[in-house]
Design an enzyme around this catalytic site. Structure first.
Site, PDB file in Angstrom:
ATOM      1  N   ASN A   1      73.660  -6.731  -7.281  1.00 62.54           N
ATOM      2  CA  ASN A   1      72.521  -7.288  -6.539  1.00 62.54           C
ATOM      3  C   ASN A   1      71.249  -6.615  -7.061  1.00 62.54           C
ATOM      4  OD1 ASN A   1      70.637  -8.159  -4.696  1.00 62.54           O
ATOM      5  ND2 ASN A   1      71.513  -7.061  -2.943  1.00 62.54           N
ATOM      6  N   TRP A   2      70.567  -7.316  -7.930  1.00 61.37           N
ATOM      7  CA  TRP A   2      69.386  -6.728  -8.588  1.00 61.37           C
ATOM      8  C   TRP A   2      68.186  -6.598  -7.654  1.00 61.37           C
ATOM      9  CZ3 TRP A   2      69.304  -9.982 -13.780  1.00 61.37           C
ATOM     10  CH2 TRP A   2      70.480  -9.690 -14.506  1.00 61.37           C
ATOM     11  N   LYS A   3      68.236  -7.306  -6.543  1.00 57.14           N
ATOM     12  CA  LYS A   3      67.099  -7.332  -5.604  1.00 57.14           C
ATOM     13  C   LYS A   3      65.818  -7.742  -6.353  1.00 57.14           C
ATOM     14  CE  LYS A   3      69.613  -4.082  -2.801  1.00 57.14           C
ATOM     15  NZ  LYS A   3      69.617  -3.012  -1.816  1.00 57.14           N
TER      16      LYS A   3
ATOM     17  N   HIS B   1      72.099 -10.537   3.979  1.00 56.77           N
ATOM     18  CA  HIS B   1      71.822  -9.160   3.553  1.00 56.77           C
ATOM     19  C   HIS B   1      70.922  -8.489   4.591  1.00 56.77           C
ATOM     20  CE1 HIS B   1      70.529  -5.678   1.329  1.00 56.77           C
ATOM     21  NE2 HIS B   1      71.543  -5.887   0.504  1.00 56.77           N
TER      22      HIS B   1
ATOM     23  N   GLU C   1      68.550  -6.505   4.344  1.00 60.46           N
ATOM     24  CA  GLU C   1      67.106  -6.513   4.048  1.00 60.46           C
ATOM     25  C   GLU C   1      66.477  -7.835   4.500  1.00 60.46           C
ATOM     26  OE1 GLU C   1      67.496  -5.376  -0.078  1.00 60.46           O
ATOM     27  OE2 GLU C   1      68.093  -3.381   0.573  1.00 60.46           O
TER      28      GLU C   1
ATOM     29  N   GLU D   1      78.404  -3.845   4.503  1.00 64.45           N
ATOM     30  CA  GLU D   1      77.328  -2.984   4.010  1.00 64.45           C
ATOM     31  C   GLU D   1      76.670  -2.241   5.175  1.00 64.45           C
ATOM     32  OE1 GLU D   1      75.871  -4.343  -0.098  1.00 64.45           O
ATOM     33  OE2 GLU D   1      74.636  -5.350   1.380  1.00 64.45           O
TER      34      GLU D   1
ATOM     35  N   GLY E   1      70.937   1.949  -0.432  1.00 69.05           N
ATOM     36  CA  GLY E   1      69.794   2.530  -1.134  1.00 69.05           C
ATOM     37  C   GLY E   1      69.483   3.960  -0.745  1.00 69.05           C
TER      38      GLY E   1
ATOM     39  N   SER F   1      75.219   2.221  -1.719  1.00 68.54           N
ATOM     40  CA  SER F   1      75.228   3.406  -2.590  1.00 68.54           C
ATOM     41  C   SER F   1      76.511   3.559  -3.403  1.00 68.54           C
ATOM     42  CB  SER F   1      74.936   4.675  -1.773  1.00 68.54           C
ATOM     43  OG  SER F   1      73.630   4.610  -1.228  1.00 68.54           O
TER      44      SER F   1
ATOM     45  N   GLY G   1      73.814  -2.333  -5.583  1.00 69.23           N
ATOM     46  CA  GLY G   1      72.375  -2.519  -5.749  1.00 69.23           C
ATOM     47  C   GLY G   1      71.857  -1.684  -6.905  1.00 69.23           C
ATOM     48  N   GLY G   2      71.338  -0.504  -6.580  1.00 72.23           N
ATOM     49  CA  GLY G   2      70.686   0.359  -7.573  1.00 72.23           C
ATOM     50  C   GLY G   2      71.471   0.544  -8.862  1.00 72.23           C
TER      51      GLY G   2
END
Ligand code: PGA
Length: 265
Positions: free
Chosen positions: A14-16, A101, A103, A173, A179, A219, A240-241
């Site tokens: 997930n590149w966001k 998600h 966010e 999640e 994150g 994470s 993600g990251g």
């Protein structure tokens, strides 16, 4: 639609809202090369920002990597400035979309009900769905993790027929793990996954619950993936990251491939 083989793992990147066209091109090209020897044993997707979807789709074509989007409208079409429909995503080659998600739940104030509408339109359009659920730290501290996840999953799957469930996978999640560098422990994640599976069993039936893939997200990195995947309840990861670095994402893919081969049929 076929049901997932729950033994086979799924890794989503997930590149966001990160990257440029150039950086995404380099990342994707490296990922395609890293995925090639693993494609027979792991499923994977990249969830790219809207403007790059078609371009990334052209790079991954034929690689086995799936093209994912990070968001979809609950509406079919019309006067919804700034939104993107499921039909449009399908039209540009998207195969799977993230819905719910945390966010988006928080920053865009997406309700459980709206998320349910998005799941329904995505599925009926022919997209697969990565449905995200998870609790806040405060909810965990007050013992509400399972109740929150149950509420979210029940609302998201309301009215979804059993026949469509093969196109859904769940990403557990916990919000406090996203994150933050503070992943859930493999044991805690497995407990939540088992509870979610029980929810699916109660909403549908045991065989569907057993066949539904439940991923962990929050994470995940190249250092903790192997221990997370040592839990059979964890059938992959939404990353993600660490998905923004090809070497890290490739390492997570390899961990998934190794975990798959060590799991009983
Ligand atoms: P993270 O994000 O891996 O950076 O914690 C996961 C996600 O939000 O899907």
């Amino acid at each position: 639609m076929t049901q997932h083989n729950s033994k086979r793992m799924f890794i989503g990147g997930n590149w966001k809202m990160n990257g440029t066209r150039e950086a995404s091109t380099v990342l994707t090209t490296e990922l395609v090369a890293a995925f090639e020897p693993l494609a027979a044993s792991v499923d994977a997707a990249v969830f790219a920002p809207f403007p790059y979807l078609q371009h990334i789709g052209s790079i991954i074509r034929g690689s086995g990597l799936l093209l994912g989007a990070q968001q979809v409208s609950a509406e079919a079409n019309g006067a919804f400035t700034g939104q993107v429909s499921a039909e449009m995503l399908l039209d540009v080659g998207v195969q799977i979309v993230i819905i719910g998600h945390s966010e988006c739940r928080k920053l865009l104030a997406e309700s459980d009900e709206l998320i349910g509408e998005k799941v329904a339109i995505a599925l009926s359009t022919g997209l697969s769905v990565m449905l995200c659920v998870g609790e806040t730290w405060q909810e965990r501290q007050s013992g509400q993790t399972e109740a929150v996840c149950r509420r979210q999953i029940s609302a998201a799957l309301k009215g979804i027929h059993l026949d469509h469930m093969g196109a859904i996978q769940i990403a557990y999640e916990p919000i406090w793990a996203i994150g933050t560098g503070r992943s859930a422990s493999p044991e805690d994640a497995a407990i939540s996954h088992a509870a979610l599976r029980k929810d699916i069993e109660d909403l549908y039936d045991p065989s569907l619950a057993a066949a539904t893939r439940i991923l962990y997200g929050g994470s995940v990195n190249s250092a903790n993936a192997t221990s997370l995947f040592s839990q059979p309840e964890i059938q992959g990861a939404l990353v993600g990251g660490a998905s923004l670095k090809a070497a890290d994402f490739a390492s997570i893919l390899r961990s998934a491939s190794q975990a798959t081969s060590s799991r009983p049929n």
